[in-house]
Design a protein around this motif. Structure first.
Motif, short mmCIF file in Angstrom:
data_model
loop_
_atom_site.label_atom_id
_atom_site.label_comp_id
_atom_site.label_asym_id
_atom_site.label_seq_id
_atom_site.Cartn_x
_atom_site.Cartn_y
_atom_site.Cartn_z
N CYS A 1 -9.52 -6.08 -0.82
CA CYS A 1 -10.62 -6.50 0.43
C CYS A 1 -11.85 -7.04 0.02
O CYS A 1 -11.68 -8.42 0.22
CB CYS A 1 -10.83 -5.76 1.67
SG CYS A 1 -9.80 -4.63 2.38
N GLY B 1 -7.74 -8.48 5.96
CA GLY B 1 -8.32 -9.84 6.04
C GLY B 1 -7.72 -9.33 8.09
O GLY B 1 -8.82 -8.80 7.76
N HIS C 1 -10.02 -10.92 -0.56
CA HIS C 1 -9.98 -11.44 0.37
C HIS C 1 -11.44 -12.35 1.08
O HIS C 1 -12.25 -11.70 0.99
CB HIS C 1 -9.87 -10.80 1.51
CG HIS C 1 -8.58 -11.33 2.53
ND1 HIS C 1 -9.01 -12.11 3.63
CD2 HIS C 1 -7.32 -11.44 3.00
CE1 HIS C 1 -8.67 -13.04 4.56
NE2 HIS C 1 -7.32 -12.20 4.26
#
Length: 294
Positions: A224, A244, A227
């Motif tokens: 993550c 996301g 992202h």
């Protein structure tokens, strides 16, 4: 109920075309030890000795009626059906209109004289039409396709099964999960569809207690940080359960599976962004796995 995982990958699949990352290389040429473990897991080994995660699709066969239901039309439709040698579908369900779940419908041309395609009738503000409308308009040249619009959370019958489309969260489009229950034996398959962790409670109740749960798990949570939007729906330890805004992390999928109390869970829709060390760990499904639900 015989469930065959035709496609367990994300939008690019694994190995990804033109990619030479360690994970894709491991898929093309797994070690002897990994190949044997995956074979025991039920994976289909390719003629070249590799393994695959093609674009998502699930085949559900009713042995009593000798009918088959297909969940989503993968662009890899032809390859999947040739590779697994399962019967062509009598009916199908489309969960949403992203190409990796719908574009394989064109394979019905000159292949199937007729097929019922079930899809949600709820109008999507992002497109101005429902999933059923989009299927009907985009594939109007397929005379044998009969689109059957369905209201989410209202059961419908096909192939001796009871199906129910359930709303999930996959912005910006409307998207649905699905349960498939054998009307005679009570066997139950639950599919989360493409979704973030924030699945509505009414959907969680419908998905709960399945004999087999297929939960999407695009990437591990630690990715993550790469992202642009980071992660979301963090657990008490700060681990993101959503990558996301629209896909579950592995950690989110596993936590959801614990909550839903399925007899067995397989993680699907996995990307090649898992490290080579993690990409083929036991929880992550690979193409060709089969499950008989009593």
């Amino acid at each position: 109920m015989q469930v065959t995982l035709l496609g367990t990958g994300d939008t690019t699949g694994t190995p990804t075309v033109g990619c030479d990352c360690d994970t894709c290389e491991s898929a093309r040429e797994p070690s002897d030890e990994l190949r044997e473990r995956l074979r025991q897991q039920g994976a289909t080994i390719t003629p070249s000795g590799g393994v695959e995660r093609t674009r998502f699709s699930v085949h559900v066969h009713n042995e009593r009626t000798d009918e088959s239901l297909l969940i989503d039309f993968s662009p890899d439709f032809r390859h999947q059906f040739l590779r697994e040698d399962v019967p062509l579908p009598d009916a199908a369900v489309v969960t949403h209109i992203h190409f990796d779940h719908l574009d394989g419908l064109g394979n019905c041309y000159r292949l199937l004289d007729e097929i019922e395609v079930f899809a949600a009738d709820e109008t999507d503000p992002a497109t101005g039409e429902s999933v059923a409308d989009t299927v009907a308009s985009d594939y109007d040249y397929l005379d044998g396709v009969a689109v059957e619009p369905q209201t989410p959370l209202e059961p419908f019958e096909t192939c001796g099964f009871e199906g129910t489309l359930v709303p999930v969260v996959h912005p910006p489009l409307l998207c649905y999960g699905l349960t498939v229950e054998d009307l005679e034996t009570g066997a139950k398959l639950a599919v989360t569809g493409d979704t973030c962790y924030a699945i509505p409670e009414v959907t969680r109740r419908q998905l709960a207690g399945a004999d087999l749960l297929l939960a999407e798990a695009l990437v591990p949570a630690d990715l993550c940080e790469y992202h642009p939007l980071g992660g979301d729906h963090h657990d008490s330890d700060g681990v993101p359960r959503t990558f996301g805004t629209k896909h579950m992390t592995r950690e989110g999928a596993l936590e959801l599976a614990d909550e839903l109390d399925a007899e067995q869970t397989r993680l699907v829709h996995a990307a090649h962004f898992y490290s080579a060390e993690e990409a083929f760990e036991t929880a992550l499904a690979v193409d060709g796995e089969q499950y008989h639900l009593p």
